[in-house]
Design a protein around this motif. Structure first.
Motif, short mmCIF file in Angstrom:
data_model
loop_
_atom_site.label_atom_id
_atom_site.label_comp_id
_atom_site.label_asym_id
_atom_site.label_seq_id
_atom_site.Cartn_x
_atom_site.Cartn_y
_atom_site.Cartn_z
N ASN A 1 0.85 -1.18 0.00
CA ASN A 1 0.00 0.00 0.00
C ASN A 1 0.90 1.24 0.00
O ASN A 1 1.14 1.85 1.04
CB ASN A 1 -0.93 -0.02 1.22
N PRO A 2 1.39 1.65 -1.17
CA PRO A 2 2.37 2.73 -1.22
C PRO A 2 1.88 4.07 -0.68
O PRO A 2 2.67 4.87 -0.20
CB PRO A 2 2.72 2.84 -2.71
N ARG B 1 10.54 8.32 5.05
CA ARG B 1 11.59 7.41 5.47
C ARG B 1 11.38 6.02 4.88
O ARG B 1 12.30 5.39 4.38
CB ARG B 1 11.67 7.33 7.00
N GLN B 2 10.14 5.54 4.89
CA GLN B 2 9.84 4.22 4.33
C GLN B 2 10.05 4.19 2.82
O GLN B 2 10.55 3.21 2.28
CB GLN B 2 8.40 3.82 4.69
N TRP B 3 9.68 5.30 2.13
CA TRP B 3 9.92 5.37 0.69
C TRP B 3 11.42 5.36 0.40
O TRP B 3 11.89 4.70 -0.53
CB TRP B 3 9.29 6.63 0.08
N ALA B 4 12.17 6.11 1.18
CA ALA B 4 13.63 6.15 1.00
C ALA B 4 14.23 4.76 1.19
O ALA B 4 15.11 4.34 0.43
CB ALA B 4 14.27 7.14 1.96
N TYR C 1 17.66 1.64 -0.12
CA TYR C 1 18.34 0.67 0.75
C TYR C 1 18.29 -0.70 0.12
O TYR C 1 17.22 -1.22 -0.20
CB TYR C 1 17.68 0.62 2.11
N ARG C 2 19.46 -1.30 -0.05
CA ARG C 2 19.57 -2.65 -0.59
C ARG C 2 20.53 -3.45 0.27
O ARG C 2 21.38 -2.89 0.96
CB ARG C 2 20.07 -2.62 -2.04
N ASP C 3 20.40 -4.76 0.18
CA ASP C 3 21.32 -5.63 0.90
C ASP C 3 22.71 -5.45 0.33
O ASP C 3 22.88 -5.13 -0.86
CB ASP C 3 20.89 -7.10 0.76
#
Length: 102
Positions: free
Chosen positions: A30-31, A37-40, A45-47
C-alpha cells in the motif's frame, strides 16, 4: 569482463547488459501509506551481502529482456541466470554456471 548467460540469447559479454539492482525487492503493498523514510528505504536501501546475491540485468543490445542473475560478490562468479518468473535458485543447488546451458 563478466560472461553473462541471457536465458533467451545465451552467453554474452557484460558490455551487452545493463545492471538493474537487487532482485526480488517487493513493491510496497500500500504505497500511499508510506512516509518519506519508508519510501527512501524502499528506493535506496539494498542488501550488501558477501557471497551469493540476486541481481536484475537487462540484455540491452540483444533481446532487451530483463532477467535475474545469482552472482557471488566475493569471487564475481555468475552462479545462475534465470527468468523473472522462475524462483531464485539456492546457491548450493546450482549445478551449471551461468555461462553454460540452461
Amino acid at each position: 569482463m563478466l560472461l553473462i548467460n541471457c536465458p533467451w540469447c545465451g552467453p554474452r559479454d557484460e558490455t551487452e547488459y545493463h545492471y538493474g539492482g537487487q532482485a526480488h525487492v517487493p513493491y510496497p503493498g500500500n504505497p500511499a501509506d508510506l512516509d518519506d523514510r519508508q519510501w527512501a528505504e524502499y528506493v535506496f536501501y539494498r542488501d550488501n551481502t558477501k557471497g551469493p546475491y540476486a541481481e536484475r540485468w537487462m540484455h540491452s543490445t540483444g533481446c532487451r529482456r530483463w532477467f535475474n542473475v545469482l552472482r557471488d560478490t566475493v569471487t564475481n562468479e555468475m552462479l545462475a541466470a534465470y527468468r523473472l518468473d522462475d524462483p531464485r535458485p539456492e546457491p548450493h543447488n546450482v549445478a551449471t554456471p551461468a555461462g553454460g546451458p540452461r
